[in-house]
Design a protein around this motif. Structure first.
Motif, mmCIF file in Angstrom:
data_model
loop_
_atom_site.group_PDB
_atom_site.id
_atom_site.type_symbol
_atom_site.label_atom_id
_atom_site.label_comp_id
_atom_site.label_asym_id
_atom_site.label_seq_id
_atom_site.Cartn_x
_atom_site.Cartn_y
_atom_site.Cartn_z
ATOM 1 N N ASP A 180 0.875 -1.176 0.000
ATOM 2 C CA ASP A 180 0.000 0.000 0.000
ATOM 3 C C ASP A 180 0.910 1.223 0.000
ATOM 4 O OD1 ASP A 180 -1.752 2.066 0.543
ATOM 5 O OD2 ASP A 180 -2.587 1.177 2.363
ATOM 6 N N PHE A 181 1.063 1.859 -1.172
ATOM 7 C CA PHE A 181 1.949 3.010 -1.317
ATOM 8 C C PHE A 181 1.261 4.272 -0.795
ATOM 9 C CE2 PHE A 181 4.897 1.752 -5.121
ATOM 10 C CZ PHE A 181 5.398 0.709 -4.373
ATOM 11 N N GLY A 182 1.995 5.066 -0.033
ATOM 12 C CA GLY A 182 1.419 6.271 0.539
ATOM 13 C C GLY A 182 0.304 5.910 1.489
ATOM 14 N N ALA A 183 0.582 4.965 2.369
ATOM 15 C CA ALA A 183 -0.457 4.289 3.145
ATOM 16 C C ALA A 183 -1.152 5.172 4.165
ATOM 17 C CB ALA A 183 0.139 3.067 3.857
ATOM 18 N N GLY A 184 -0.544 6.279 4.573
ATOM 19 C CA GLY A 184 -1.155 7.080 5.630
ATOM 20 C C GLY A 184 -1.307 6.249 6.883
ATOM 21 N N VAL A 185 -2.519 6.173 7.420
ATOM 22 C CA VAL A 185 -2.755 5.381 8.633
ATOM 23 C C VAL A 185 -3.094 3.926 8.305
ATOM 24 C CG1 VAL A 185 -3.470 7.389 9.970
ATOM 25 C CG2 VAL A 185 -5.205 6.033 8.766
ATOM 26 N N GLY A 186 -2.977 3.543 7.020
ATOM 27 C CA GLY A 186 -3.093 2.141 6.648
ATOM 28 C C GLY A 186 -4.444 1.695 6.139
ATOM 29 N N THR A 187 -5.320 2.620 5.797
ATOM 30 C CA THR A 187 -6.711 2.276 5.488
ATOM 31 C C THR A 187 -6.844 1.222 4.397
ATOM 32 O OG1 THR A 187 -7.265 4.572 6.012
ATOM 33 C CG2 THR A 187 -8.976 3.233 4.976
ATOM 34 N N ILE A 188 -6.202 1.442 3.258
ATOM 35 C CA ILE A 188 -6.387 0.545 2.119
ATOM 36 C C ILE A 188 -5.846 -0.848 2.433
ATOM 37 C CG2 ILE A 188 -5.746 0.114 -0.283
ATOM 38 C CD1 ILE A 188 -5.628 3.228 -0.584
ATOM 39 N N GLY A 189 -4.595 -0.912 2.856
ATOM 40 C CA GLY A 189 -3.996 -2.213 3.136
ATOM 41 C C GLY A 189 -4.721 -2.982 4.213
ATOM 42 N N LEU A 190 -5.159 -2.295 5.258
ATOM 43 C CA LEU A 190 -5.871 -2.959 6.341
ATOM 44 C C LEU A 190 -7.246 -3.444 5.888
ATOM 45 C CD1 LEU A 190 -4.923 -0.563 9.264
ATOM 46 C CD2 LEU A 190 -4.109 -2.904 8.940
ATOM 47 N N ALA A 191 -7.928 -2.638 5.074
ATOM 48 C CA ALA A 191 -9.251 -3.046 4.577
ATOM 49 C C ALA A 191 -9.143 -4.304 3.726
ATOM 50 C CB ALA A 191 -9.883 -1.914 3.768
ATOM 51 N N VAL A 192 -8.103 -4.383 2.892
ATOM 52 C CA VAL A 192 -7.932 -5.578 2.063
ATOM 53 C C VAL A 192 -7.552 -6.781 2.925
ATOM 54 C CG1 VAL A 192 -6.793 -6.564 0.044
ATOM 55 C CG2 VAL A 192 -7.244 -4.117 0.119
ATOM 56 N N ALA A 193 -6.683 -6.550 3.914
ATOM 57 C CA ALA A 193 -6.270 -7.642 4.798
ATOM 58 C C ALA A 193 -7.435 -8.204 5.594
ATOM 59 C CB ALA A 193 -5.167 -7.164 5.736
ATOM 60 N N LEU A 194 -8.389 -7.352 5.973
ATOM 61 C CA LEU A 194 -9.574 -7.846 6.674
ATOM 62 C C LEU A 194 -10.394 -8.773 5.789
ATOM 63 C CD1 LEU A 194 -10.951 -4.742 8.634
ATOM 64 C CD2 LEU A 194 -10.006 -6.838 9.610
ATOM 65 N N ARG A 195 -10.423 -8.479 4.491
ATOM 66 C CA ARG A 195 -11.226 -9.279 3.559
ATOM 67 C C ARG A 195 -10.515 -10.553 3.122
ATOM 68 N NH1 ARG A 195 -11.344 -6.117 -0.973
ATOM 69 N NH2 ARG A 195 -10.465 -7.583 -2.459
ATOM 70 N N GLN A 196 -9.198 -10.506 3.010
ATOM 71 C CA GLN A 196 -8.421 -11.639 2.517
ATOM 72 C C GLN A 196 -7.594 -12.201 3.676
ATOM 73 O OE1 GLN A 196 -6.518 -11.074 -1.307
ATOM 74 N NE2 GLN A 196 -7.878 -9.372 -1.839
ATOM 75 N N SER A 197 -8.020 -13.330 4.188
ATOM 76 C CA SER A 197 -7.539 -13.796 5.493
ATOM 77 C C SER A 197 -6.101 -14.290 5.514
ATOM 78 C CB SER A 197 -8.457 -14.907 6.007
ATOM 79 O OG SER A 197 -8.464 -16.007 5.104
ATOM 80 N N ALA A 198 -5.502 -14.549 4.350
ATOM 81 C CA ALA A 198 -4.109 -15.000 4.318
ATOM 82 C C ALA A 198 -3.151 -13.917 3.845
ATOM 83 C CB ALA A 198 -3.982 -16.228 3.414
ATOM 84 N N LEU A 199 -3.679 -12.777 3.464
ATOM 85 C CA LEU A 199 -2.885 -11.757 2.794
ATOM 86 C C LEU A 199 -1.870 -11.094 3.722
ATOM 87 C CD1 LEU A 199 -2.490 -10.115 0.154
ATOM 88 C CD2 LEU A 199 -4.160 -8.486 1.053
ATOM 89 N N GLU A 200 -0.641 -10.980 3.240
ATOM 90 C CA GLU A 200 0.392 -10.198 3.906
ATOM 91 C C GLU A 200 0.455 -8.825 3.238
ATOM 92 O OE1 GLU A 200 4.022 -12.384 3.770
ATOM 93 O OE2 GLU A 200 3.189 -14.113 4.829
ATOM 94 N N VAL A 201 0.641 -7.789 4.044
ATOM 95 C CA VAL A 201 0.579 -6.410 3.551
ATOM 96 C C VAL A 201 1.759 -5.616 4.083
ATOM 97 C CG1 VAL A 201 -0.776 -4.264 3.538
ATOM 98 C CG2 VAL A 201 -1.947 -6.484 3.422
ATOM 99 N N VAL A 202 2.326 -4.784 3.207
ATOM 100 C CA VAL A 202 3.357 -3.826 3.601
ATOM 101 C C VAL A 202 2.790 -2.429 3.382
ATOM 102 C CG1 VAL A 202 5.705 -2.999 3.226
ATOM 103 C CG2 VAL A 202 5.191 -5.424 2.908
#
Length: 256
Positions: free
Chosen positions: A54-76
């Protein structure tokens, strides 16, 4: 509301998105998570364990939202502001995602060695999500609030963002971008180098108005032709979310 403060960000409060399932600590003043982040998260395809950057993640909204939906996903979560990156890491813990989501401090457009030392190695990501600043310096009056100014006015060009994405992606990996509709030409020009299978989804506030956003996805190295996807209409004639738009904002539907 959490009344803690961060020295450079001011008062920090807690908000909830996706029907309350996503908890976010974020500055009370300045740039705040909203529809753009939620729509882009909904456009990320199923990735297995990824990883997703998640580029320019700020407080992490996009990456965290996707991680909540995809249970195995690793996010940076890649964020240039150390205080926002710290908040993003706290938000990962707040949502029980600290085992799969990490935040790193990094500047888009940095040299590859600097990014690797920050935790973003070359050819390591399955997908990149980016919600870059919408304006170049001088195009709009910059906000006096530092985090809002950084979120809205670019310090790097869109080409820099796409170059960094190309560096970070595995062969066949992809990128998804949300931007102003007026930026579509610049996005397509930037994707000419290295990307194919471009998919464009226009986003309208209401059906009879001009598009306000585009969500564009592409795959590295693909030769597949471009496709114009069905439009997303956010609001009905009464100004309220359509049923599908409401489902997207509650995390009950996807665009991918």
């Amino acid at each position: 509301m959490n009344n803690a403060e961060a020295p450079g960000l001011g008062e920090i409060g807690e908000d909830r998105l996706l029907g309350g399932r996503l908890r976010l600590l974020q500055p009370v003043k300045g740039h705040r998570a909203g529809s753009d982040a939620i729509l882009l998260a909904a456009a990320i395809p199923e990735l297995g364990n990824g990883p997703l950057a998640d580029f320019g993640a700020g407080v992490g909204t996009i990456g965290l939202a996707v991680a909540l939906r995809q249970s195995a996903l690793e996010v940076v979560l890649v964020e240039r502001d150390p205080e926002l990156a710290t908040l993003a890491a706290r938000n990962a813990g707040l949502n029980g995602l600290e085992a799969r989501v990490r935040a790193v401090v990094g500047m888009i457009g940095e040299r590859s060695g600097d990014l690797a030392r920050g935790g973003l190695a070359a050819a390591s990501m399955a997908w990149v999500a980016m919600n870059p600043p919408f304006f170049e310096a001088g195009e709009v009056r910059a906000s006096p609030v530092a985090n809002r100014r950084a979120a809205h006015v670019a310090g790097q060009s869109l080409d820099d963002w796409l170059k960094t994405a190309r560096h970070a992606l595995k062969p066949g990996g992809g990128v998804s971008i949300i931007h102003r509709a007026e930026a579509l030409g610049a996005i397509l020009a930037g994707l000419e180098t290295g990307f194919g299978a471009i998919e464009i989804r226009p986003v309208y506030s209401q059906a009879e108005r001009a598009a306000i956003r585009v969500i564009v996805s592409a795959r590295l190295g693909s030769k597949k032709p471009a496709a114009l996807l069905p439009a997303l209409i956010l609001n009905g004639a009464d100004g309220r979310f359509t049923a599908f738009s409401e489902a997207l904002h509650r995390g009950e539907a996807v665009l991918a």
